[in-house]
Design a protein around this motif. Structure first.
Motif, PDB file in Angstrom:
ATOM      1  N   ASN A 105       0.830  -1.213   0.000  1.00 28.45           N
ATOM      2  CA  ASN A 105       0.000   0.000   0.000  1.00 28.45           C
ATOM      3  C   ASN A 105       0.860   1.257   0.000  1.00 28.45           C
ATOM      4  OD1 ASN A 105      -2.338  -1.551   0.042  1.00 28.45           O
ATOM      5  ND2 ASN A 105      -2.489  -1.543   2.265  1.00 28.45           N
ATOM      6  N   ASP A 106       1.922   1.225   0.834  1.00 33.79           N
ATOM      7  CA  ASP A 106       2.833   2.376   0.857  1.00 33.79           C
ATOM      8  C   ASP A 106       3.505   2.561  -0.501  1.00 33.79           C
ATOM      9  OD1 ASP A 106       2.166   2.791   3.479  1.00 33.79           O
ATOM     10  OD2 ASP A 106       3.932   1.788   4.304  1.00 33.79           O
ATOM     11  N   ALA A 107       3.890   1.422  -1.102  1.00 32.42           N
ATOM     12  CA  ALA A 107       4.533   1.511  -2.417  1.00 32.42           C
ATOM     13  C   ALA A 107       3.579   2.059  -3.464  1.00 32.42           C
ATOM     14  CB  ALA A 107       5.050   0.128  -2.837  1.00 32.42           C
ATOM     15  N   GLU A 108       2.295   1.602  -3.404  1.00 31.95           N
ATOM     16  CA  GLU A 108       1.303   2.094  -4.362  1.00 31.95           C
ATOM     17  C   GLU A 108       1.044   3.579  -4.152  1.00 31.95           C
ATOM     18  OE1 GLU A 108      -1.215   1.989  -7.552  1.00 31.95           O
ATOM     19  OE2 GLU A 108       0.163   0.438  -6.819  1.00 31.95           O
ATOM     20  N   THR A 109       0.941   3.978  -2.864  1.00 29.70           N
ATOM     21  CA  THR A 109       0.747   5.405  -2.577  1.00 29.70           C
ATOM     22  C   THR A 109       1.931   6.227  -3.058  1.00 29.70           C
ATOM     23  OG1 THR A 109      -0.575   4.829  -0.613  1.00 29.70           O
ATOM     24  CG2 THR A 109       0.302   7.066  -0.730  1.00 29.70           C
ATOM     25  N   CYS A 110       3.122   5.711  -2.792  1.00 30.19           N
ATOM     26  CA  CYS A 110       4.334   6.411  -3.245  1.00 30.19           C
ATOM     27  C   CYS A 110       4.370   6.484  -4.770  1.00 30.19           C
ATOM     28  CB  CYS A 110       5.563   5.691  -2.700  1.00 30.19           C
ATOM     29  SG  CYS A 110       7.129   6.487  -3.111  1.00 30.19           S
ATOM     30  N   LYS A 111       3.934   5.392  -5.411  1.00 31.86           N
ATOM     31  CA  LYS A 111       3.919   5.368  -6.872  1.00 31.86           C
ATOM     32  C   LYS A 111       2.960   6.417  -7.420  1.00 31.86           C
ATOM     33  CE  LYS A 111       2.989   2.319 -10.801  1.00 31.86           C
ATOM     34  NZ  LYS A 111       2.577   0.948 -11.211  1.00 31.86           N
ATOM     35  N   ARG A 112       1.755   6.497  -6.808  1.00 32.85           N
ATOM     36  CA  ARG A 112       0.781   7.502  -7.253  1.00 32.85           C
ATOM     37  C   ARG A 112       1.324   8.913  -7.035  1.00 32.85           C
ATOM     38  NH1 ARG A 112      -3.037   4.044  -4.658  1.00 32.85           N
ATOM     39  NH2 ARG A 112      -3.119   5.483  -2.887  1.00 32.85           N
ATOM     40  N   LYS A 113       1.970   9.120  -5.867  1.00 30.11           N
ATOM     41  CA  LYS A 113       2.542  10.441  -5.607  1.00 30.11           C
ATOM     42  C   LYS A 113       3.635  10.773  -6.612  1.00 30.11           C
ATOM     43  CE  LYS A 113       1.550  10.611  -0.638  1.00 30.11           C
ATOM     44  NZ  LYS A 113       2.137  10.691   0.727  1.00 30.11           N
ATOM     45  N   MET A 114       4.463   9.760  -6.932  1.00 34.40           N
ATOM     46  CA  MET A 114       5.525   9.988  -7.915  1.00 34.40           C
ATOM     47  C   MET A 114       4.930  10.311  -9.280  1.00 34.40           C
ATOM     48  SD  MET A 114       8.286   7.006  -6.927  1.00 34.40           S
ATOM     49  CE  MET A 114       9.246   7.363  -8.398  1.00 34.40           C
ATOM     50  N   ILE A 121       5.492  18.070 -12.570  1.00 34.19           N
ATOM     51  CA  ILE A 121       6.771  18.592 -13.079  1.00 34.19           C
ATOM     52  C   ILE A 121       6.708  18.769 -14.589  1.00 34.19           C
ATOM     53  CG2 ILE A 121       9.202  18.041 -13.391  1.00 34.19           C
ATOM     54  CD1 ILE A 121       9.122  16.695 -10.646  1.00 34.19           C
ATOM     55  N   ASP A 122       6.125  17.747 -15.272  1.00 32.90           N
ATOM     56  CA  ASP A 122       5.995  17.865 -16.727  1.00 32.90           C
ATOM     57  C   ASP A 122       5.113  19.057 -17.098  1.00 32.90           C
ATOM     58  OD1 ASP A 122       7.568  15.650 -16.974  1.00 32.90           O
ATOM     59  OD2 ASP A 122       5.891  14.244 -17.205  1.00 32.90           O
ATOM     60  N   GLY A 123       3.992  19.188 -16.319  1.00 31.76           N
ATOM     61  CA  GLY A 123       3.113  20.321 -16.592  1.00 31.76           C
ATOM     62  C   GLY A 123       3.792  21.653 -16.334  1.00 31.76           C
ATOM     63  N   LEU A 124       4.551  21.700 -15.239  1.00 30.31           N
ATOM     64  CA  LEU A 124       5.244  22.947 -14.921  1.00 30.31           C
ATOM     65  C   LEU A 124       6.341  23.246 -15.930  1.00 30.31           C
ATOM     66  CD1 LEU A 124       5.521  22.694 -11.024  1.00 30.31           C
ATOM     67  CD2 LEU A 124       3.910  24.049 -12.374  1.00 30.31           C
ATOM     68  N   SER A 125       6.987  22.182 -16.414  1.00 30.75           N
ATOM     69  CA  SER A 125       8.011  22.412 -17.431  1.00 30.75           C
ATOM     70  C   SER A 125       7.397  22.982 -18.702  1.00 30.75           C
ATOM     71  CB  SER A 125       8.741  21.106 -17.740  1.00 30.75           C
ATOM     72  OG  SER A 125       7.840  20.141 -18.286  1.00 30.75           O
ATOM     73  N   GLY A 126       6.147  22.522 -18.996  1.00 35.78           N
ATOM     74  CA  GLY A 126       5.457  23.096 -20.143  1.00 35.78           C
ATOM     75  C   GLY A 126       5.019  24.530 -19.900  1.00 35.78           C
ATOM     76  N   GLU A 127       4.737  24.855 -18.629  1.00 27.88           N
ATOM     77  CA  GLU A 127       4.326  26.215 -18.286  1.00 27.88           C
ATOM     78  C   GLU A 127       5.503  27.175 -18.215  1.00 27.88           C
ATOM     79  OE1 GLU A 127       1.259  27.568 -17.659  1.00 27.88           O
ATOM     80  OE2 GLU A 127       0.457  25.705 -18.486  1.00 27.88           O
ATOM     81  N   LYS A 128       6.719  26.616 -18.149  1.00 30.12           N
ATOM     82  CA  LYS A 128       7.876  27.485 -18.000  1.00 30.12           C
ATOM     83  C   LYS A 128       7.976  28.485 -19.153  1.00 30.12           C
ATOM     84  CE  LYS A 128      12.911  27.400 -17.522  1.00 30.12           C
ATOM     85  NZ  LYS A 128      14.124  26.551 -17.451  1.00 30.12           N
ATOM     86  N   VAL A 129       7.722  28.006 -20.366  1.00 27.43           N
ATOM     87  CA  VAL A 129       7.792  28.884 -21.526  1.00 27.43           C
ATOM     88  C   VAL A 129       6.747  29.977 -21.425  1.00 27.43           C
ATOM     89  CG1 VAL A 129       7.596  28.984 -24.026  1.00 27.43           C
ATOM     90  CG2 VAL A 129       8.691  27.004 -22.934  1.00 27.43           C
ATOM     91  N   ARG A 130       5.509  29.551 -21.030  1.00 26.78           N
ATOM     92  CA  ARG A 130       4.435  30.548 -20.931  1.00 26.78           C
ATOM     93  C   ARG A 130       4.725  31.550 -19.826  1.00 26.78           C
ATOM     94  NH1 ARG A 130      -0.372  31.217 -18.209  1.00 26.78           N
ATOM     95  NH2 ARG A 130      -0.025  29.305 -17.001  1.00 26.78           N
TER      96      ARG A 130
END
Length: 257
Positions: A105-114, A121-130
């Motif tokens: 359960n901890d691993a699954e929770t950690c996986k979801r958080k990751m 992070i991907d979304g923010l990297s896309g927002e960096k240009v904007r």
């Protein structure tokens, strides 16, 4: 001491008619008891001859039962001991399975958080240009703010009496040319309405009866934001109705002529 030979020897006597208890009583009571006793002994011998093997077998079986019970008790003790060990092992197994489930359960929770963090992070990297572009635009907007404010204040101060065409003439042809001549930065696509009022306020004005065209919205801005008292030329009485609805909660007093 009775045996088969003895029983065989007395059998002829038993077959005699007068060898009975009744005839013996007629002769002598002791004789009658002796007759009855011999008959009883022969019967007992016959029964006992069948019972003795059964007794021997019973004793043998009881010995076996005792041994079997002892073996059973020993086996039960071993079973109890093994059951105790099994219970301990089962408890350890249950604890290990619980720990495993908790870790999963901890691993699954950690996986979801990751995954969420990676998506963020991907979304923010896309927002960096904007954001970078917006930051540059904001800096540029700050530089143009002086000219934009001059145009807005000029609009509020002087454009009230004129129609849409003359207002555009003042703003685009005269004032913007003057700003360029004096090298004052301003926004080429300046939206006076968006600069001076927000959309919820415009929606509220529309609900109060103000038409939604640009000229009417500009007039509403001049009425509410200009420092001079407005003079409304209102042949269709739309402005009058709007002002009355807008100020009805402020105890507006209307003098009819």
């Amino acid at each position: 001491t009775i045996n088969d030979e003895t029983v065989e020897l007395v059998q002829p006597y038993f077959e005699m008619e007068d060898y009975t208890l009744q005839h013996g009583k007629k002769v002598c009571g002791n004789v009658a008891g002796l007759l009855s006793w011999t008959q009883a002994m022969v019967v007992f011998y016959g029964v006992n001859r069948e019972v003795l093997p059964l007794k021997a077998n019973l004793a043998k079986q009881e010995g076996r039962l005792k041994i079997a019970n002892a073996e059973k008790d020993k086996a039960q003790a071993e079973l109890d001991e093994k059951q105790t060990e099994l219970d301990k092992v089962q408890a350890k197994f249950d604890a290990a399975m619980k720990e495993k489930m908790d870790l999963e359960n901890d691993a699954e929770t950690c996986k979801r958080k990751m995954q969420a963090a990676s998506a963020l992070i991907d979304g923010l990297s896309g927002e960096k240009v904007r954001w970078t572009q917006q930051s540059k635009e904001f800096k540029s907007q700050i530089k143009r703010l002086v000219g934009d404010i001059l145009l807005c204040t000029g609009f509020l101060s002087y454009c009230g009496p004129f129609n849409q065409d003359f207002r555009n003439l003042l703003l685009k042809d005269l004032w913007e040319a003057e700003l360029r001549a004096h090298k004052i930065p301003f926004s080429d696509d300046l939206n006076l309405i968006a600069m001076l009022v927000d959309q919820p306020t415009i929606s509220e004005w529309n609900l109060q009866g103000l038409p939604g065209d640009h000229l009417s919205i500009q007039n509403g801005i001049i009425v509410t934001k200009a420092s001079r008292y407005p003079l409304l030329v209102d042949p269709q009485t739309q402005g009058k109705e709007w002002v009355k609805n807008k100020e009805q909660d402020n105890e507006l007093q209307v003098n009819s002529v």
